[in-house]
Write a protein that holds these residues in place. Structure first.
Motif, PDB file in Angstrom:
ATOM      1  N   GLU A  82     -11.459  -3.167   5.239  1.00  0.00           N
ATOM      2  CA  GLU A  82     -10.365  -2.476   4.564  1.00  0.00           C
ATOM      3  C   GLU A  82     -10.561  -2.539   3.053  1.00  0.00           C
ATOM      4  OE1 GLU A  82      -6.430  -3.246   5.976  1.00  0.00           O
ATOM      5  OE2 GLU A  82      -7.044  -3.256   8.080  1.00  0.00           O
ATOM      6  N   SER A  83      -9.771  -1.765   2.330  1.00  0.00           N
ATOM      7  CA  SER A  83      -9.997  -1.520   0.909  1.00  0.00           C
ATOM      8  C   SER A  83      -9.858  -2.760   0.029  1.00  0.00           C
ATOM      9  CB  SER A  83      -8.988  -0.476   0.410  1.00  0.00           C
ATOM     10  OG  SER A  83      -7.670  -1.019   0.461  1.00  0.00           O
ATOM     11  N   ASP A  84     -10.436  -2.666  -1.162  1.00  0.00           N
ATOM     12  CA  ASP A  84     -10.200  -3.653  -2.215  1.00  0.00           C
ATOM     13  C   ASP A  84      -8.769  -3.480  -2.711  1.00  0.00           C
ATOM     14  OD1 ASP A  84     -10.847  -5.591  -4.291  1.00  0.00           O
ATOM     15  OD2 ASP A  84     -10.763  -3.877  -5.665  1.00  0.00           O
ATOM     16  N   ARG A  85      -8.011  -4.577  -2.796  1.00  0.00           N
ATOM     17  CA  ARG A  85      -6.585  -4.465  -3.128  1.00  0.00           C
ATOM     18  C   ARG A  85      -6.179  -5.434  -4.216  1.00  0.00           C
ATOM     19  NH1 ARG A  85      -5.361  -4.136   3.317  1.00  0.00           N
ATOM     20  NH2 ARG A  85      -6.079  -1.996   3.534  1.00  0.00           N
ATOM     21  N   MET A  86      -5.355  -4.953  -5.110  1.00  0.00           N
ATOM     22  CA  MET A  86      -4.680  -5.823  -6.079  1.00  0.00           C
ATOM     23  C   MET A  86      -3.467  -6.448  -5.400  1.00  0.00           C
ATOM     24  SD  MET A  86      -2.778  -2.928  -8.444  1.00  0.00           S
ATOM     25  CE  MET A  86      -3.802  -1.482  -8.137  1.00  0.00           C
TER      26      MET A  86
ATOM     27  N   MET B 156       3.717  -6.763  -4.687  1.00  0.00           N
ATOM     28  CA  MET B 156       3.045  -5.493  -4.431  1.00  0.00           C
ATOM     29  C   MET B 156       1.572  -5.721  -4.088  1.00  0.00           C
ATOM     30  SD  MET B 156       4.687  -3.074  -7.410  1.00  0.00           S
ATOM     31  CE  MET B 156       4.952  -1.678  -6.331  1.00  0.00           C
ATOM     32  N   VAL B 157       1.146  -5.085  -3.001  1.00  0.00           N
ATOM     33  CA  VAL B 157      -0.274  -5.022  -2.647  1.00  0.00           C
ATOM     34  C   VAL B 157      -0.649  -3.548  -2.652  1.00  0.00           C
ATOM     35  CG1 VAL B 157      -2.012  -5.488  -0.888  1.00  0.00           C
ATOM     36  CG2 VAL B 157      -0.127  -7.109  -1.237  1.00  0.00           C
ATOM     37  N   GLU B 158      -1.740  -3.215  -3.331  1.00  0.00           N
ATOM     38  CA  GLU B 158      -2.098  -1.799  -3.474  1.00  0.00           C
ATOM     39  C   GLU B 158      -3.605  -1.633  -3.576  1.00  0.00           C
ATOM     40  OE1 GLU B 158      -2.122   2.037  -3.443  1.00  0.00           O
ATOM     41  OE2 GLU B 158      -0.259   0.932  -3.163  1.00  0.00           O
ATOM     42  N   HIS B 159      -4.103  -0.511  -3.022  1.00  0.00           N
ATOM     43  CA  HIS B 159      -5.516  -0.141  -3.131  1.00  0.00           C
ATOM     44  C   HIS B 159      -5.884  -0.032  -4.618  1.00  0.00           C
ATOM     45  CE1 HIS B 159      -5.012   0.893   1.076  1.00  0.00           C
ATOM     46  NE2 HIS B 159      -4.106   1.799   0.763  1.00  0.00           N
TER      47      HIS B 159
ATOM     48  N   ARG C 213       0.813  -1.220   0.000  1.00  0.00           N
ATOM     49  CA  ARG C 213       0.000   0.000   0.000  1.00  0.00           C
ATOM     50  C   ARG C 213       0.848   1.272   0.000  1.00  0.00           C
ATOM     51  NH1 ARG C 213      -0.943  -3.280   3.773  1.00  0.00           N
ATOM     52  NH2 ARG C 213      -0.337  -1.802   5.396  1.00  0.00           N
ATOM     53  N   ASN C 214       1.868   1.294  -0.856  1.00  0.00           N
ATOM     54  CA  ASN C 214       2.739   2.463  -0.981  1.00  0.00           C
ATOM     55  C   ASN C 214       2.646   3.152  -2.341  1.00  0.00           C
ATOM     56  OD1 ASN C 214       4.012   2.023   1.595  1.00  0.00           O
ATOM     57  ND2 ASN C 214       5.199   0.384   0.657  1.00  0.00           N
ATOM     58  N   VAL C 215       2.240   2.412  -3.350  1.00  0.00           N
ATOM     59  CA  VAL C 215       2.330   2.886  -4.732  1.00  0.00           C
ATOM     60  C   VAL C 215       1.586   4.196  -4.953  1.00  0.00           C
ATOM     61  CG1 VAL C 215       1.547   2.383  -7.085  1.00  0.00           C
ATOM     62  CG2 VAL C 215       2.811   0.658  -5.797  1.00  0.00           C
ATOM     63  N   HIS C 216       0.409   4.337  -4.341  1.00  0.00           N
ATOM     64  CA  HIS C 216      -0.389   5.548  -4.561  1.00  0.00           C
ATOM     65  C   HIS C 216       0.362   6.797  -4.113  1.00  0.00           C
ATOM     66  CE1 HIS C 216      -1.310   4.168  -0.487  1.00  0.00           C
ATOM     67  NE2 HIS C 216      -1.643   5.413  -0.167  1.00  0.00           N
ATOM     68  N   ILE C 217       1.201   6.662  -3.089  1.00  0.00           N
ATOM     69  CA  ILE C 217       1.976   7.812  -2.609  1.00  0.00           C
ATOM     70  C   ILE C 217       3.066   8.166  -3.614  1.00  0.00           C
ATOM     71  CG2 ILE C 217       3.398   8.713  -0.722  1.00  0.00           C
ATOM     72  CD1 ILE C 217       2.001   6.669   1.114  1.00  0.00           C
TER      73      ILE C 217
ATOM     74  N   GLY D   5      -5.950   7.770  -2.820  1.00  0.00           N
ATOM     75  CA  GLY D   5      -5.370   6.570  -2.244  1.00  0.00           C
ATOM     76  C   GLY D   5      -5.461   5.338  -3.120  1.00  0.00           C
ATOM     77  N   TYR D   6      -6.241   5.387  -4.186  1.00  0.00           N
ATOM     78  CA  TYR D   6      -6.411   4.233  -5.068  1.00  0.00           C
ATOM     79  C   TYR D   6      -5.545   4.383  -6.320  1.00  0.00           C
ATOM     80  CZ  TYR D   6     -10.560   2.987  -2.307  1.00  0.00           C
ATOM     81  OH  TYR D   6     -11.410   2.640  -1.294  1.00  0.00           O
ATOM     82  N   THR D   7      -5.166   3.229  -6.909  1.00  0.00           N
ATOM     83  CA  THR D   7      -4.328   3.215  -8.109  1.00  0.00           C
ATOM     84  C   THR D   7      -4.930   2.263  -9.128  1.00  0.00           C
ATOM     85  OG1 THR D   7      -2.339   3.617  -6.799  1.00  0.00           O
ATOM     86  CG2 THR D   7      -2.003   2.768  -9.012  1.00  0.00           C
ATOM     87  N   ASP D   8      -4.861   2.634 -10.388  1.00  0.00           N
ATOM     88  CA  ASP D   8      -5.366   1.778 -11.462  1.00  0.00           C
ATOM     89  C   ASP D   8      -4.433   0.589 -11.659  1.00  0.00           C
ATOM     90  OD1 ASP D   8      -7.183   1.315 -13.833  1.00  0.00           O
ATOM     91  OD2 ASP D   8      -5.236   1.424 -14.823  1.00  0.00           O
ATOM     92  N   GLU D   9      -4.979  -0.604 -11.655  1.00  0.00           N
ATOM     93  CA  GLU D   9      -4.166  -1.824 -11.744  1.00  0.00           C
ATOM     94  C   GLU D   9      -3.429  -1.923 -13.079  1.00  0.00           C
ATOM     95  OE1 GLU D   9      -4.614  -6.666 -11.028  1.00  0.00           O
ATOM     96  OE2 GLU D   9      -6.318  -5.320 -10.691  1.00  0.00           O
TER      97      GLU D   9
END
Length: 284
Positions: A266-270, A188-191, A158-162, A206-210
């Motif tokens: 908690e959020s949906d995550r890839m 990698m795990v990301e919102h 959960r760092n990529v969005h930053i 906070g979300y990122t396109d997969e």
């Protein structure tokens, strides 16, 4: 010819059996660490959303690996990773930069304070954590810079969005590519942003396109090995007033509709597993 085929099939079955036998002790040890009461009730509660055992097994974690964990903050995963590799491998954590100088970003200063507390806890509980090495990730730089090909695995939760928000995603992934060994894994795990069509998405805070993240990683030279729905959450509509921070554990709206957001979880995550190829393609 028939004997040869039979021998090959027997060898494959033995290899598969050996792999399963090897993996089961790792599952047992990871489960023991993930469910350790010493982690505290709050961290144990999050196991249901973060699925640490299945996630780490999906990435292919092994106890003899040299692992780099990026921005562990409170150390939720560090509590599992450090003791898992401490006997045979090595964990390095890349924390937030603490000498921020005149930087006014309140979030960065908050995360830096949490990083400092984690390092203190690692020192105080050295028997549990083992010899954890520390560096700094000040995107896109790792400081001091690790050697090329130093790590078997790099993990980002959960760092990529930053990095993307600050315009450092591509350059940061280039650094991660450099420090991984050929054949090394980037997990990698990301919102995950809401998909509108196959070509477009809506990425609220906070979300990122997969598809976008995969494209950037592949541009750097990584190859996508597999994706998993281990950390998916279909209840997350991704249209919350304060983006992903509306949901637990942050609950940015405080008491406003608290029970509703707790019910979502908690959020949906890839969950994405990349490899650094043994032989890089031309141009990488």
């Amino acid at each position: 010819m028939k004997k040869t085929i039979t021998s090959i099939l027997t060898a494959c079955c033995l290899l598969a059996t050996t792999t399963v036998v090897q993996a089961e002790p790792w599952r047992a040890r990871l489960t023991e660490l993930a469910e350790d009461p010493a982690r505290g009730a709050a961290n144990l509660h999050r196991n249901q959303y973060r699925n640490p055992v299945e996630t780490l097994l999906f990435f292919g974690i092994e106890p003899q690996m040299s692992v780099l964990e990026l921005w562990p903050v409170r150390g939720w995963y560090t509590e599992i990773l450090a003791p898992f590799v401490k006997e045979q491998g090595q964990l390095t954590i890349a924390t937030f930069r603490q000498d921020l100088g005149n930087r006014a970003d309140a979030k960065m200063q908050f995360w830096a304070r949490l990083s400092s507390r984690l390092e203190q806890r690692i020192d105080e509980q050295s028997e549990h954590f083992g010899p954890v090495r520390r560096i700094v990730l000040d995107p896109p730089q790792l400081l001091p810079a690790p050697a090329d090909g130093q790590f078997d695995m790099v993990l980002s939760f959960r760092n990529v969005h930053i990095w993307n928000q600050e315009g450092h995603l591509l350059a940061t992934l280039e650094q991660l590519y450099r420090v991984l060994k050929p054949g090394g894994i980037l997990g990698m795990v990301e919102h995950r942003a809401a998909k509108v069509t196959e070509l477009t998405s809506v990425a609220s805070e906070g979300y990122t396109d997969e598809a976008y993240l995969i494209a950037v990683a592949e541009r750097v030279g990584f190859q996508l090995v597999a994706s998993s729905e281990i950390n998916a959450n279909p209840r997350d509509t991704k249209n919350h007033p304060k983006g992903v921070y509306t949901l637990p554990p942050t609950l940015a709206l405080g008491l406003e509709q608290r029970d509703y957001y707790l019910s979502i979880g908690e959020s949906d995550r890839m969950t994405l597993k990349f490899i650094k190829p043994e032989q890089p393609e031309a141009g990488h």
